[in-house]
Design a protein around this motif. Structure first.
Motif, mmCIF file in Angstrom:
data_model
loop_
_atom_site.group_PDB
_atom_site.id
_atom_site.type_symbol
_atom_site.label_atom_id
_atom_site.label_comp_id
_atom_site.label_asym_id
_atom_site.label_seq_id
_atom_site.Cartn_x
_atom_site.Cartn_y
_atom_site.Cartn_z
ATOM 1 N N ARG A 1 -21.275 -8.197 -7.981
ATOM 2 C CA ARG A 1 -20.922 -9.616 -8.081
ATOM 3 C C ARG A 1 -19.423 -9.817 -7.862
ATOM 4 O O ARG A 1 -19.008 -10.716 -7.124
ATOM 5 C CB ARG A 1 -21.338 -10.157 -9.450
ATOM 6 N N GLU A 2 -18.610 -8.982 -8.484
ATOM 7 C CA GLU A 2 -17.164 -9.113 -8.343
ATOM 8 C C GLU A 2 -16.710 -8.861 -6.912
ATOM 9 O O GLU A 2 -15.844 -9.571 -6.397
ATOM 10 C CB GLU A 2 -16.456 -8.157 -9.310
ATOM 11 N N VAL A 3 -17.315 -7.881 -6.252
ATOM 12 C CA VAL A 3 -16.952 -7.576 -4.863
ATOM 13 C C VAL A 3 -17.335 -8.748 -3.950
ATOM 14 O O VAL A 3 -16.547 -9.168 -3.099
ATOM 15 C CB VAL A 3 -17.619 -6.264 -4.391
ATOM 16 N N VAL A 4 -18.523 -9.302 -4.152
ATOM 17 C CA VAL A 4 -18.956 -10.432 -3.324
ATOM 18 C C VAL A 4 -18.064 -11.643 -3.573
ATOM 19 O O VAL A 4 -17.667 -12.342 -2.632
ATOM 20 C CB VAL A 4 -20.445 -10.768 -3.568
ATOM 21 N N LEU A 5 -17.710 -11.890 -4.836
ATOM 22 C CA LEU A 5 -16.814 -13.014 -5.138
ATOM 23 C C LEU A 5 -15.446 -12.831 -4.485
ATOM 24 O O LEU A 5 -14.873 -13.785 -3.958
ATOM 25 C CB LEU A 5 -16.650 -13.181 -6.651
ATOM 26 N N GLN A 6 -14.914 -11.614 -4.518
ATOM 27 C CA GLN A 6 -13.626 -11.349 -3.860
ATOM 28 C C GLN A 6 -13.724 -11.623 -2.364
ATOM 29 O O GLN A 6 -12.829 -12.232 -1.769
ATOM 30 C CB GLN A 6 -13.189 -9.901 -4.101
ATOM 31 N N GLU A 7 -14.800 -11.170 -1.763
ATOM 32 C CA GLU A 7 -14.982 -11.384 -0.327
ATOM 33 C C GLU A 7 -15.142 -12.869 -0.021
ATOM 34 O O GLU A 7 -14.595 -13.376 0.958
ATOM 35 C CB GLU A 7 -16.199 -10.601 0.170
ATOM 36 N N VAL B 1 -12.906 -17.815 2.294
ATOM 37 C CA VAL B 1 -12.575 -19.244 2.185
ATOM 38 C C VAL B 1 -11.094 -19.477 2.463
ATOM 39 O O VAL B 1 -10.724 -20.468 3.092
ATOM 40 C CB VAL B 1 -12.970 -19.771 0.789
ATOM 41 N N LEU B 2 -10.262 -18.559 2.026
ATOM 42 C CA LEU B 2 -8.815 -18.737 2.156
ATOM 43 C C LEU B 2 -8.252 -18.253 3.492
ATOM 44 O O LEU B 2 -7.077 -18.462 3.761
ATOM 45 C CB LEU B 2 -8.102 -18.013 1.008
ATOM 46 N N ASN B 3 -9.069 -17.620 4.318
ATOM 47 C CA ASN B 3 -8.593 -17.055 5.581
ATOM 48 C C ASN B 3 -8.608 -18.118 6.676
ATOM 49 O O ASN B 3 -9.630 -18.396 7.286
ATOM 50 C CB ASN B 3 -9.451 -15.860 5.982
ATOM 51 N N ALA B 4 -7.445 -18.680 6.935
ATOM 52 C CA ALA B 4 -7.330 -19.738 7.947
ATOM 53 C C ALA B 4 -7.378 -19.179 9.367
ATOM 54 O O ALA B 4 -7.520 -19.948 10.329
ATOM 55 C CB ALA B 4 -6.030 -20.506 7.739
ATOM 56 N N ASP B 5 -7.283 -17.862 9.513
ATOM 57 C CA ASP B 5 -7.315 -17.254 10.839
ATOM 58 C C ASP B 5 -8.734 -17.217 11.429
ATOM 59 O O ASP B 5 -8.902 -17.055 12.625
ATOM 60 C CB ASP B 5 -6.761 -15.827 10.797
ATOM 61 N N ILE B 6 -9.720 -17.357 10.584
ATOM 62 C CA ILE B 6 -11.110 -17.333 11.032
ATOM 63 C C ILE B 6 -11.531 -18.774 11.345
ATOM 64 O O ILE B 6 -11.263 -19.681 10.560
ATOM 65 C CB ILE B 6 -12.026 -16.737 9.948
ATOM 66 N N LEU C 1 -22.567 -14.985 1.934
ATOM 67 C CA LEU C 1 -22.057 -14.417 0.682
ATOM 68 C C LEU C 1 -22.590 -15.184 -0.528
ATOM 69 O O LEU C 1 -22.963 -14.595 -1.549
ATOM 70 C CB LEU C 1 -20.525 -14.416 0.690
ATOM 71 N N PHE C 2 -22.652 -16.500 -0.401
ATOM 72 C CA PHE C 2 -23.180 -17.323 -1.485
ATOM 73 C C PHE C 2 -24.647 -16.983 -1.737
ATOM 74 O O PHE C 2 -25.090 -16.911 -2.889
ATOM 75 C CB PHE C 2 -23.003 -18.803 -1.146
ATOM 76 N N ARG D 1 -29.096 -14.573 -4.971
ATOM 77 C CA ARG D 1 -30.171 -13.569 -5.103
ATOM 78 C C ARG D 1 -29.930 -12.679 -6.310
ATOM 79 O O ARG D 1 -30.854 -12.348 -7.033
ATOM 80 C CB ARG D 1 -30.268 -12.723 -3.848
ATOM 81 N N GLN D 2 -28.672 -12.308 -6.521
ATOM 82 C CA GLN D 2 -28.360 -11.451 -7.662
ATOM 83 C C GLN D 2 -28.622 -12.203 -8.965
ATOM 84 O O GLN D 2 -29.162 -11.647 -9.914
ATOM 85 C CB GLN D 2 -26.911 -10.974 -7.614
ATOM 86 N N LYS D 3 -28.276 -13.470 -8.994
ATOM 87 C CA LYS D 3 -28.477 -14.261 -10.209
ATOM 88 C C LYS D 3 -29.973 -14.380 -10.515
ATOM 89 O O LYS D 3 -30.388 -14.281 -11.659
ATOM 90 C CB LYS D 3 -27.844 -15.643 -10.051
ATOM 91 N N ARG D 4 -30.786 -14.574 -9.490
ATOM 92 C CA ARG D 4 -32.239 -14.687 -9.685
ATOM 93 C C ARG D 4 -32.845 -13.353 -10.135
ATOM 94 O O ARG D 4 -33.820 -13.347 -10.868
ATOM 95 C CB ARG D 4 -32.920 -15.120 -8.387
ATOM 96 N N ALA D 5 -32.266 -12.238 -9.691
ATOM 97 C CA ALA D 5 -32.804 -10.914 -10.025
ATOM 98 C C ALA D 5 -32.593 -10.579 -11.498
ATOM 99 O O ALA D 5 -33.279 -9.767 -12.054
ATOM 100 C CB ALA D 5 -32.169 -9.850 -9.145
ATOM 101 N N ARG D 6 -31.653 -11.244 -12.132
ATOM 102 C CA ARG D 6 -31.371 -10.944 -13.544
ATOM 103 C C ARG D 6 -32.425 -11.445 -14.394
ATOM 104 O O ARG D 6 -33.170 -11.784 -14.887
ATOM 105 C CB ARG D 6 -30.047 -11.563 -13.973
#
Length: 89
Positions: free
Chosen positions: A50-56, A61-66, A78-79, A84-89
């Motif tokens: 979860r933390e890795v996906v949130l970081q990504e 979102v913050l990458n204006a180059d894309i 990513l969302f 899916r992870q939240k539902r799996a819990r």
């Protein structure tokens, strides 16, 4: 950098826990006795994921180059991972 170090510590902790469980299994521990420790490791790994996906997601979102369309598509994917992870819990 601190987030990365925190994730590394969590991964090391999960690895150490798995190694302990493996040693117990090899020592013929009762399989039912391994369920709770395995569940704990699974929770640790889900939190790390979860933390890795949130970081990504944040970096996307913050990458204006894309281009916006690609950011939107990648952000949506990513969302969906988070949902899916939240539902799996």
């Amino acid at each position: 950098m601190q987030q990365r170090e925190a994730l590394i510590r969590k991964l090391q902790s999960a690895t150490a826990s798995l190694e302990t469980i493996q040693a117990q299994y090899q020592d013929k521990a009762a399989p039912l006795a391994l369920i709770a420790p395995l569940h704990t490791v699974m929770e640790m790994l889900q939190e790390i994921h979860r933390e890795v996906v949130l970081q990504e997601l944040r970096s996307n979102v913050l990458n204006a180059d894309i281009p916006a369309a690609i950011r939107k598509e990648k952000g949506g994917a990513l969302f969906q991972l988070l949902l899916r992870q939240k539902r799996a819990r």
